[in-house]
Design a protein around this motif. Structure first.
Motif, PDB file in Angstrom:
ATOM      1  N   PHE A 162      38.952  12.675 -62.559  1.00 10.90           N
ATOM      2  CA  PHE A 162      39.091  12.503 -61.116  1.00 10.90           C
ATOM      3  C   PHE A 162      38.092  13.375 -60.366  1.00 10.90           C
ATOM      4  CE2 PHE A 162      41.186  13.292 -56.960  1.00 10.90           C
ATOM      5  CZ  PHE A 162      41.148  11.984 -56.502  1.00 10.90           C
ATOM      6  N   LEU A 163      37.827  14.568 -60.865  1.00  8.89           N
ATOM      7  CA  LEU A 163      36.811  15.415 -60.257  1.00  8.89           C
ATOM      8  C   LEU A 163      35.440  14.739 -60.312  1.00  8.89           C
ATOM      9  CD1 LEU A 163      37.870  18.919 -61.630  1.00  8.89           C
ATOM     10  CD2 LEU A 163      38.000  18.142 -59.253  1.00  8.89           C
ATOM     11  N   SER A 164      35.167  14.036 -61.392  1.00 12.70           N
ATOM     12  CA  SER A 164      33.910  13.292 -61.497  1.00 12.70           C
ATOM     13  C   SER A 164      33.862  12.170 -60.469  1.00 12.70           C
ATOM     14  CB  SER A 164      33.744  12.718 -62.904  1.00 12.70           C
ATOM     15  OG  SER A 164      33.651  13.743 -63.871  1.00 12.70           O
ATOM     16  N   ALA A 165      34.988  11.475 -60.303  1.00 12.09           N
ATOM     17  CA  ALA A 165      35.045  10.388 -59.317  1.00 12.09           C
ATOM     18  C   ALA A 165      34.852  10.918 -57.903  1.00 12.09           C
ATOM     19  CB  ALA A 165      36.379   9.652 -59.437  1.00 12.09           C
ATOM     20  N   LEU A 166      35.439  12.068 -57.605  1.00 18.13           N
ATOM     21  CA  LEU A 166      35.234  12.686 -56.290  1.00 18.13           C
ATOM     22  C   LEU A 166      33.779  13.083 -56.095  1.00 18.13           C
ATOM     23  CD1 LEU A 166      38.290  15.086 -55.776  1.00 18.13           C
ATOM     24  CD2 LEU A 166      37.770  13.033 -54.454  1.00 18.13           C
ATOM     25  N   ALA A 167      33.202  13.692 -57.120  1.00 18.43           N
ATOM     26  CA  ALA A 167      31.818  14.153 -57.010  1.00 18.43           C
ATOM     27  C   ALA A 167      30.868  13.001 -56.721  1.00 18.43           C
ATOM     28  CB  ALA A 167      31.406  14.872 -58.297  1.00 18.43           C
ATOM     29  N   ALA A 168      31.165  11.837 -57.275  1.00 13.91           N
ATOM     30  CA  ALA A 168      30.307  10.667 -57.066  1.00 13.91           C
ATOM     31  C   ALA A 168      30.326  10.194 -55.617  1.00 13.91           C
ATOM     32  CB  ALA A 168      30.735   9.532 -57.989  1.00 13.91           C
ATOM     33  N   LYS A 169      31.325  10.627 -54.853  1.00 14.44           N
ATOM     34  CA  LYS A 169      31.443  10.218 -53.453  1.00 14.44           C
ATOM     35  C   LYS A 169      31.160  11.375 -52.493  1.00 14.44           C
ATOM     36  CE  LYS A 169      32.681   5.969 -54.291  1.00 14.44           C
ATOM     37  NZ  LYS A 169      31.824   4.831 -53.893  1.00 14.44           N
ATOM     38  N   THR A 170      30.463  12.387 -52.974  1.00 18.87           N
ATOM     39  CA  THR A 170      30.133  13.538 -52.137  1.00 18.87           C
ATOM     40  C   THR A 170      28.646  13.857 -52.258  1.00 18.87           C
ATOM     41  OG1 THR A 170      30.599  15.130 -53.901  1.00 18.87           O
ATOM     42  CG2 THR A 170      32.434  14.558 -52.445  1.00 18.87           C
ATOM     43  N   ARG A 171      28.208  14.806 -51.439  1.00 19.24           N
ATOM     44  CA  ARG A 171      26.850  15.336 -51.530  1.00 19.24           C
ATOM     45  C   ARG A 171      26.937  16.832 -51.823  1.00 19.24           C
ATOM     46  NH1 ARG A 171      26.089  11.520 -47.117  1.00 19.24           N
ATOM     47  NH2 ARG A 171      24.791   9.812 -47.891  1.00 19.24           N
ATOM     48  N   PRO A 172      25.850  17.435 -52.284  1.00 14.52           N
ATOM     49  CA  PRO A 172      25.889  18.869 -52.573  1.00 14.52           C
ATOM     50  C   PRO A 172      26.430  19.678 -51.400  1.00 14.52           C
ATOM     51  CG  PRO A 172      23.849  17.934 -53.397  1.00 14.52           C
ATOM     52  CD  PRO A 172      24.532  16.836 -52.617  1.00 14.52           C
ATOM     53  N   GLY A 173      27.302  20.615 -51.727  1.00 11.09           N
ATOM     54  CA  GLY A 173      27.896  21.469 -50.709  1.00 11.09           C
ATOM     55  C   GLY A 173      29.224  20.992 -50.170  1.00 11.09           C
ATOM     56  N   ALA A 174      29.612  19.765 -50.486  1.00  4.91           N
ATOM     57  CA  ALA A 174      30.912  19.262 -50.036  1.00  4.91           C
ATOM     58  C   ALA A 174      32.024  20.156 -50.579  1.00  4.91           C
ATOM     59  CB  ALA A 174      31.114  17.829 -50.509  1.00  4.91           C
ATOM     60  N   ARG A 175      33.075  20.298 -49.785  1.00  4.32           N
ATOM     61  CA  ARG A 175      34.160  21.214 -50.167  1.00  4.32           C
ATOM     62  C   ARG A 175      35.379  20.467 -50.696  1.00  4.32           C
ATOM     63  NH1 ARG A 175      34.461  24.997 -44.819  1.00  4.32           N
ATOM     64  NH2 ARG A 175      34.573  22.905 -43.904  1.00  4.32           N
ATOM     65  N   LEU A 176      35.934  21.013 -51.762  1.00  5.84           N
ATOM     66  CA  LEU A 176      37.212  20.571 -52.292  1.00  5.84           C
ATOM     67  C   LEU A 176      38.197  21.711 -52.095  1.00  5.84           C
ATOM     68  CD1 LEU A 176      39.121  18.760 -53.952  1.00  5.84           C
ATOM     69  CD2 LEU A 176      38.107  19.746 -56.022  1.00  5.84           C
ATOM     70  N   CYS A 177      39.237  21.470 -51.292  1.00  6.29           N
ATOM     71  CA  CYS A 177      40.192  22.515 -50.917  1.00  6.29           C
ATOM     72  C   CYS A 177      41.564  22.160 -51.489  1.00  6.29           C
ATOM     73  CB  CYS A 177      40.266  22.646 -49.397  1.00  6.29           C
ATOM     74  SG  CYS A 177      38.655  22.920 -48.611  1.00  6.29           S
ATOM     75  N   PHE A 178      42.061  23.015 -52.353  1.00  8.81           N
ATOM     76  CA  PHE A 178      43.316  22.752 -53.068  1.00  8.81           C
ATOM     77  C   PHE A 178      44.277  23.911 -52.846  1.00  8.81           C
ATOM     78  CE2 PHE A 178      45.732  23.539 -57.039  1.00  8.81           C
ATOM     79  CZ  PHE A 178      46.501  22.371 -57.074  1.00  8.81           C
ATOM     80  N   ARG A 179      45.533  23.577 -52.596  1.00  2.18           N
ATOM     81  CA  ARG A 179      46.556  24.600 -52.366  1.00  2.18           C
ATOM     82  C   ARG A 179      47.863  24.155 -53.009  1.00  2.18           C
ATOM     83  NH1 ARG A 179      46.930  27.137 -46.437  1.00  2.18           N
ATOM     84  NH2 ARG A 179      45.258  28.413 -47.334  1.00  2.18           N
ATOM     85  N   THR A 180      48.536  25.106 -53.670  1.00  2.00           N
ATOM     86  CA  THR A 180      49.818  24.804 -54.311  1.00  2.00           C
ATOM     87  C   THR A 180      50.700  26.042 -54.330  1.00  2.00           C
ATOM     88  OG1 THR A 180      50.869  23.958 -56.339  1.00  2.00           O
ATOM     89  CG2 THR A 180      48.936  25.339 -56.630  1.00  2.00           C
ATOM     90  N   ASP A 181      52.002  25.811 -54.391  1.00  2.00           N
ATOM     91  CA  ASP A 181      52.946  26.918 -54.507  1.00  2.00           C
ATOM     92  C   ASP A 181      53.466  27.058 -55.938  1.00  2.00           C
ATOM     93  OD1 ASP A 181      54.350  24.545 -54.471  1.00  2.00           O
ATOM     94  OD2 ASP A 181      56.076  25.368 -53.396  1.00  2.00           O
ATOM     95  N   TYR A 182      52.889  26.297 -56.866  1.00  2.00           N
ATOM     96  CA  TYR A 182      53.339  26.334 -58.266  1.00  2.00           C
ATOM     97  C   TYR A 182      52.249  27.006 -59.101  1.00  2.00           C
ATOM     98  CZ  TYR A 182      55.520  24.750 -62.618  1.00  2.00           C
ATOM     99  OH  TYR A 182      56.127  24.701 -63.856  1.00  2.00           O
ATOM    100  N   ALA A 183      52.482  28.268 -59.447  1.00  2.00           N
ATOM    101  CA  ALA A 183      51.449  29.087 -60.074  1.00  2.00           C
ATOM    102  C   ALA A 183      50.862  28.483 -61.356  1.00  2.00           C
ATOM    103  CB  ALA A 183      51.990  30.490 -60.347  1.00  2.00           C
ATOM    104  N   PRO A 184      51.675  27.911 -62.253  1.00  2.42           N
ATOM    105  CA  PRO A 184      51.070  27.318 -63.455  1.00  2.42           C
ATOM    106  C   PRO A 184      50.120  26.163 -63.133  1.00  2.42           C
ATOM    107  CG  PRO A 184      53.415  27.698 -63.796  1.00  2.42           C
ATOM    108  CD  PRO A 184      53.154  27.929 -62.341  1.00  2.42           C
TER     109      PRO A 184
END
Length: 205
Positions: free
Chosen positions: A132-154
């Motif tokens: 999925f990270l590869s699929a996202l990268a294919a739809k972005t340009r250099p410098g695009a931000r991926l912002c992820f947040r979770t309350d589940y430490a594992p």
């Protein structure tokens, strides 16, 4: 129904959804906004992205969720705020990426408190997987931000390791979280962790 028939039915339904998504996006996203889209996966009732769109009138924002009721409620928030730079869609993330116009590029991607699928046998359902990270990268340009947040430490540890080991993305510890707004899930969390990654520059644009 045998397996071949089920597969054919699934593919037919997927093709129909993709066709409808492609048409909707082509008709609804202004051409001038295609190269700098803000995208939230799992937008819920739209609290975060509605506030983001209001604070960033020059950004064109799209939020998706799998549940129609959430999209309806999110749309009501958008309409009350009279925002013209915001869309909410009922869609699956991979299908959305496949349906994006060829000239589209995601500038900022938010994944907030997505299902952590805590049981080991369900880890394969977590959205932050290498493919999925590869699929996202294919739809972005250099410098695009991926912002992820979770309350589940594992889940955070696993996601951080997956992103850090992926050649298309680089975790940048110096990057601050771009827009703070307490979501419903965040308000219920005793604690949470955040990750910001940038799309690497080695990929062709």
């Amino acid at each position: 129904m045998d397996n071949a028939a089920r597969t054919a039915d699934y593919l037919s339904r997927r093709d129909s959804r993709l066709s409808a998504l492609k048409t909707f996006l082509a008709d609804s996203v202004p051409a001038k906004a295609l190269s700098q889209l803000t995208f939230e996966i799992g937008c819920g009732h739209g609290h975060y992205l509605t506030a983001y769109a209001a604070a960033h009138p020059d950004a064109f924002c799209i939020g998706i969720d799998l549940l129609k009721d959430r999209i309806i409620r999110a749309g009501r928030k958008r309409d009350r705020a009279k925002l013209t730079n915001l869309l909410f869609l009922e869609a699956e993330a991979r299908e959305f990426l496949d349906a994006l116009p060829s000239l589209a590029a995601l500038a900022d991607i938010f994944i907030l408190f997505s299902d952590p699928w805590p049981k080991r046998r369900h880890h394969k359902n977590r959205i932050l997987q290498s493919d999925f990270l590869s699929a996202l990268a294919a739809k972005t340009r250099p410098g695009a931000r991926l912002c992820f947040r979770t309350d589940y430490a594992p889940y955070f540890s696993a996601a951080q390791a997956t992103v850090a080991s992926h050649s298309d993305w680089k975790v940048d510890a110096s990057d601050s979280w771009p827009f703070e707004l307490e979501t419903v899930f965040q308000s219920r969390a005793a604690s949470y962790q955040s990750l910001v990654a940038r799309r690497a520059s080695h990929l062709a644009t």
